[in-house]
Write a protein that holds these residues in place. Structure first.
Motif, PDB file in Angstrom:
ATOM      1  N   GLY A 241       4.012  30.205  -7.677  1.00  0.00           N
ATOM      2  CA  GLY A 241       3.013  31.162  -8.143  1.00  0.00           C
ATOM      3  C   GLY A 241       2.868  32.238  -7.091  1.00  0.00           C
ATOM      4  N   ASP A 242       1.670  32.369  -6.549  1.00  0.00           N
ATOM      5  CA  ASP A 242       1.425  33.351  -5.496  1.00  0.00           C
ATOM      6  C   ASP A 242       1.332  32.697  -4.123  1.00  0.00           C
ATOM      7  OD1 ASP A 242      -0.772  35.138  -7.711  1.00  0.00           O
ATOM      8  OD2 ASP A 242       1.344  35.527  -7.263  1.00  0.00           O
ATOM      9  N   ILE A 243       1.652  31.409  -4.030  1.00  0.00           N
ATOM     10  CA  ILE A 243       1.498  30.692  -2.770  1.00  0.00           C
ATOM     11  C   ILE A 243       2.857  30.358  -2.182  1.00  0.00           C
ATOM     12  CG2 ILE A 243       0.582  28.615  -1.669  1.00  0.00           C
ATOM     13  CD1 ILE A 243      -1.543  28.509  -3.826  1.00  0.00           C
ATOM     14  N   MET A 244       3.072  30.749  -0.941  1.00  0.00           N
ATOM     15  CA  MET A 244       4.310  30.385  -0.262  1.00  0.00           C
ATOM     16  C   MET A 244       4.185  28.939   0.230  1.00  0.00           C
ATOM     17  SD  MET A 244       5.282  33.863   1.826  1.00  0.00           S
ATOM     18  CE  MET A 244       3.665  34.113   2.554  1.00  0.00           C
ATOM     19  N   THR A 245       5.248  28.168   0.049  1.00  0.00           N
ATOM     20  CA  THR A 245       5.133  26.740   0.321  1.00  0.00           C
ATOM     21  C   THR A 245       5.931  26.270   1.529  1.00  0.00           C
ATOM     22  OG1 THR A 245       6.911  26.291  -1.264  1.00  0.00           O
ATOM     23  CG2 THR A 245       4.650  26.187  -2.078  1.00  0.00           C
ATOM     24  N   PHE A 246       6.475  27.178   2.321  1.00  0.00           N
ATOM     25  CA  PHE A 246       7.135  26.729   3.547  1.00  0.00           C
ATOM     26  C   PHE A 246       6.080  26.390   4.596  1.00  0.00           C
ATOM     27  CE2 PHE A 246       6.801  31.345   4.060  1.00  0.00           C
ATOM     28  CZ  PHE A 246       6.316  31.474   5.348  1.00  0.00           C
ATOM     29  N   LYS A 247       6.516  25.750   5.672  1.00  0.00           N
ATOM     30  CA  LYS A 247       5.598  25.353   6.743  1.00  0.00           C
ATOM     31  C   LYS A 247       5.863  26.180   7.999  1.00  0.00           C
ATOM     32  CE  LYS A 247       5.100  20.606   5.073  1.00  0.00           C
ATOM     33  NZ  LYS A 247       3.670  20.730   4.726  1.00  0.00           N
ATOM     34  N   ALA A 248       4.790  26.578   8.662  1.00  0.00           N
ATOM     35  CA  ALA A 248       4.894  27.423   9.852  1.00  0.00           C
ATOM     36  C   ALA A 248       4.125  26.805  11.010  1.00  0.00           C
ATOM     37  CB  ALA A 248       4.364  28.826   9.570  1.00  0.00           C
ATOM     38  N   THR A 249       4.697  26.921  12.205  1.00  0.00           N
ATOM     39  CA  THR A 249       4.032  26.491  13.434  1.00  0.00           C
ATOM     40  C   THR A 249       3.693  27.732  14.247  1.00  0.00           C
ATOM     41  OG1 THR A 249       5.145  24.355  13.532  1.00  0.00           O
ATOM     42  CG2 THR A 249       4.287  25.232  15.594  1.00  0.00           C
ATOM     43  N   PHE A 250       2.420  27.888  14.568  1.00  0.00           N
ATOM     44  CA  PHE A 250       1.939  29.045  15.327  1.00  0.00           C
ATOM     45  C   PHE A 250       1.656  28.606  16.759  1.00  0.00           C
ATOM     46  CE2 PHE A 250       0.933  29.598  10.906  1.00  0.00           C
ATOM     47  CZ  PHE A 250       1.226  30.944  10.646  1.00  0.00           C
ATOM     48  N   LEU A 251       2.263  29.285  17.718  1.00  0.00           N
ATOM     49  CA  LEU A 251       2.052  28.970  19.123  1.00  0.00           C
ATOM     50  C   LEU A 251       1.142  30.023  19.746  1.00  0.00           C
ATOM     51  CD1 LEU A 251       5.655  27.959  20.237  1.00  0.00           C
ATOM     52  CD2 LEU A 251       3.842  26.530  19.273  1.00  0.00           C
ATOM     53  N   LEU A 252      -0.037  29.598  20.172  1.00  0.00           N
ATOM     54  CA  LEU A 252      -0.973  30.462  20.871  1.00  0.00           C
ATOM     55  C   LEU A 252      -1.035  30.031  22.328  1.00  0.00           C
ATOM     56  CD1 LEU A 252      -2.375  29.702  17.834  1.00  0.00           C
ATOM     57  CD2 LEU A 252      -3.774  31.628  18.569  1.00  0.00           C
ATOM     58  N   GLY A 253      -1.341  30.975  23.211  1.00  0.00           N
ATOM     59  CA  GLY A 253      -1.374  30.660  24.624  1.00  0.00           C
ATOM     60  C   GLY A 253      -2.762  30.750  25.221  1.00  0.00           C
ATOM     61  N   LEU A 254      -3.158  29.720  25.936  1.00  0.00           N
ATOM     62  CA  LEU A 254      -4.427  29.772  26.650  1.00  0.00           C
ATOM     63  C   LEU A 254      -4.337  30.853  27.724  1.00  0.00           C
ATOM     64  CD1 LEU A 254      -7.199  28.247  26.992  1.00  0.00           C
ATOM     65  CD2 LEU A 254      -6.101  27.086  28.921  1.00  0.00           C
ATOM     66  N   PRO A 255      -5.286  31.789  27.778  1.00  0.00           N
ATOM     67  CA  PRO A 255      -5.256  32.813  28.829  1.00  0.00           C
ATOM     68  C   PRO A 255      -5.316  32.190  30.217  1.00  0.00           C
ATOM     69  CG  PRO A 255      -6.805  33.413  27.099  1.00  0.00           C
ATOM     70  CD  PRO A 255      -6.394  31.991  26.842  1.00  0.00           C
ATOM     71  N   ASP A 256      -4.811  32.908  31.184  1.00  0.00           N
ATOM     72  CA  ASP A 256      -4.804  32.401  32.554  1.00  0.00           C
ATOM     73  C   ASP A 256      -6.213  32.155  33.072  1.00  0.00           C
ATOM     74  OD1 ASP A 256      -2.059  32.533  32.531  1.00  0.00           O
ATOM     75  OD2 ASP A 256      -1.970  34.481  33.502  1.00  0.00           O
ATOM     76  N   ASN A 257      -7.212  32.864  32.517  1.00  0.00           N
ATOM     77  CA  ASN A 257      -8.591  32.633  32.963  1.00  0.00           C
ATOM     78  C   ASN A 257      -9.236  31.442  32.267  1.00  0.00           C
ATOM     79  OD1 ASN A 257      -9.255  33.540  30.378  1.00  0.00           O
ATOM     80  ND2 ASN A 257     -10.061  35.506  31.058  1.00  0.00           N
ATOM     81  N   GLY A 258      -8.504  30.814  31.319  1.00  0.00           N
ATOM     82  CA  GLY A 258      -8.986  29.599  30.666  1.00  0.00           C
ATOM     83  C   GLY A 258     -10.055  29.788  29.616  1.00  0.00           C
ATOM     84  N   MET A 259     -10.306  31.027  29.192  1.00  0.00           N
ATOM     85  CA  MET A 259     -11.406  31.286  28.263  1.00  0.00           C
ATOM     86  C   MET A 259     -10.897  31.532  26.842  1.00  0.00           C
ATOM     87  SD  MET A 259     -13.816  33.744  30.625  1.00  0.00           S
ATOM     88  CE  MET A 259     -15.088  33.827  29.367  1.00  0.00           C
ATOM     89  N   VAL A 260     -11.526  30.875  25.852  1.00  0.00           N
ATOM     90  CA  VAL A 260     -11.240  31.071  24.436  1.00  0.00           C
ATOM     91  C   VAL A 260     -12.572  31.187  23.713  1.00  0.00           C
ATOM     92  CG1 VAL A 260     -10.269  30.075  22.336  1.00  0.00           C
ATOM     93  CG2 VAL A 260      -9.075  29.789  24.510  1.00  0.00           C
ATOM     94  N   LYS A 261     -12.725  32.249  22.921  1.00  0.00           N
ATOM     95  CA  LYS A 261     -13.957  32.432  22.159  1.00  0.00           C
ATOM     96  C   LYS A 261     -13.711  32.050  20.713  1.00  0.00           C
ATOM     97  CE  LYS A 261     -17.402  35.887  20.806  1.00  0.00           C
ATOM     98  NZ  LYS A 261     -17.792  37.329  20.879  1.00  0.00           N
ATOM     99  N   VAL A 262     -14.498  31.134  20.184  1.00  0.00           N
ATOM    100  CA  VAL A 262     -14.420  30.722  18.786  1.00  0.00           C
ATOM    101  C   VAL A 262     -15.629  31.310  18.071  1.00  0.00           C
ATOM    102  CG1 VAL A 262     -14.326  28.801  17.177  1.00  0.00           C
ATOM    103  CG2 VAL A 262     -13.235  28.599  19.423  1.00  0.00           C
ATOM    104  N   SER A 263     -15.349  32.117  17.035  1.00  0.00           N
ATOM    105  CA  SER A 263     -16.437  32.836  16.373  1.00  0.00           C
ATOM    106  C   SER A 263     -16.652  32.387  14.935  1.00  0.00           C
ATOM    107  CB  SER A 263     -16.163  34.348  16.412  1.00  0.00           C
ATOM    108  OG  SER A 263     -14.872  34.656  15.933  1.00  0.00           O
TER     109      SER A 263
END
Length: 349
Positions: A5-27
């Motif tokens: 339909g309108d949904i893609m069905t493959f699987k994806a892995t997203f790699l994010l990097g922790l900043p060197d200052n160690g800070m992550v903001k979750v909003s």
């Protein structure tokens, strides 16, 4: 690896990097229902690739990553790290991971290869591309001063005279950015901490228009195609993202100029400048790359920055700027198309 339909069905892995200052903001959750992270030095590709949540594997690289976990039932790896300066430690780990994937699972495509992110630091961009036709790339040098006085010594040593800009490496937009245009203003340099940190010194080029205004345009290239993002107008040389909420909110002329750029950027920018931008994209070799610049009267452009850290998903009040919604949707569609094409190409190889 197909459309259901309108949904893609493959699987994806997203790699994010922790900043060197160690800070992550979750909003909290965004409009797509996904958790919205504000992670310095990362693009929010994980929030805008249109996959069912069960098909997304988002991993924040902070410690030792387990390779089998990353590649298990994965059809594509999407690197979200966009800035070497702010996430150098995580970027090294992600490069190690993706290099291992290239060897052991070469059929798995990688979006925005992390090994190429280092080519887009401000000093590397100047060193590689300062002689490209149609572009003016201001001189940028990286320094490691031990005092405010040492900044001036290093500026002179690198043949940078006032006015020049200074900012800590890894900072973006207007955060901690200073214009040093006279001896009196050198006192401003005392606000920085000289603790072994590195800074960028950048030649300042006044780009004020005859109307005493400043303009900053953004184009992104995704999958080899140009997509306009915005054309912001302000009264200060420090043009940044909140101008849509302030100066431009009730300014019909500023909006009209932005609409004109979004529809006619190919006519406004000299062909040789557009050609140089595409050559830069091809030489760096990333799937997604952003350009911030000002357009000169002759159609040539003054480059502010070239990197994948320029967020194309910037939130705008669509009630005040209804034309921006289709621009944003076009970029999201282009991102999804590029990723799907990489998956299909690997499947059919």
């Amino acid at each position: 690896k197909h459309n259901d339909g309108d949904i893609m069905t493959f699987k994806a892995t997203f790699l994010l990097g922790l900043p060197d200052n160690g800070m992550v903001k979750v909003s909290g959750n965004n409009k797509t229902g996904n958790i919205s992270y504000n992670i310095l030095g990362n693009a929010e590709f994980h929030n805008y690739v249109q996959l069912p949540q069960k098909n997304k594997n988002s991993i924040l690289i902070a410690g030792t990553a387990r390779l089998p976990r990353l590649i298990k039932k994965t059809d594509i790896i999407v690197n979200c790290i966009t800035d070497k300066d702010g996430t150098e430690n995580s970027l090294k780990k992600v490069i190690h991971i993706t290099n291992s994937v290239k060897k052991t699972h070469p059929h798995i495509p990688i979006f925005n290869d992390p090994s190429k992110i280092g080519l887009t630091t401000r000093d590397k961009i100047y060193q590689q591309f300062n002689k490209m036709p149609g572009l003016y790339v201001p001189k940028v040098v990286r320094i490691k001063p031990d005092s405010a006085k040492d900044v001036l010594r290093l500026a002179k040593e690198n043949e940078l005279r006032a006015p020049f800009l200074i900012r800590p490496c890894g900072s973006h937009e207007s955060k901690n950015l200073l214009l040093i245009d006279s001896k009196e203003k050198t006192k401003l340099l005392e606000q920085y901490a000289y603790d072994g940190s590195e800074f960028y010194l950048t030649e300042f080029v006044d780009y004020k228009t005859p109307e005493n205004l400043y303009h900053k345009a953004r184009l992104v290239i995704i999958g080899g195609q140009f997509y306009p993002r915005h054309f912001m107008t302000g009264e200060s040389w420090m043009v940044h993202g909140n101008l849509h909420e302030t100066y431009m909110a009730n300014n019909k002329l500023a909006k009209a100029r932005e609409i004109h750029f979004l529809k006619n950027f190919r006519k406004m920018i000299a062909p040789e400048a557009l050609n140089s931008m595409m050559k830069i994209y091809q030489r760096i070799g990333l799937d997604y790359l952003g350009f911030d610049f000002s357009i000169r009267a002759d159609g040539n452009i003054l480059i502010f920055e070239i990197n994948p850290a320029q967020n194309p998903f910037m939130a705008v009040n669509f009630k005040n700027f209804p034309y921006m919604q289709i621009i944003r949707n076009n970029i999201i569609a282009a991102l999804n198309k590029c990723i799907l094409e990489k998956v299909n190409k690997s499947t059919n190889a």
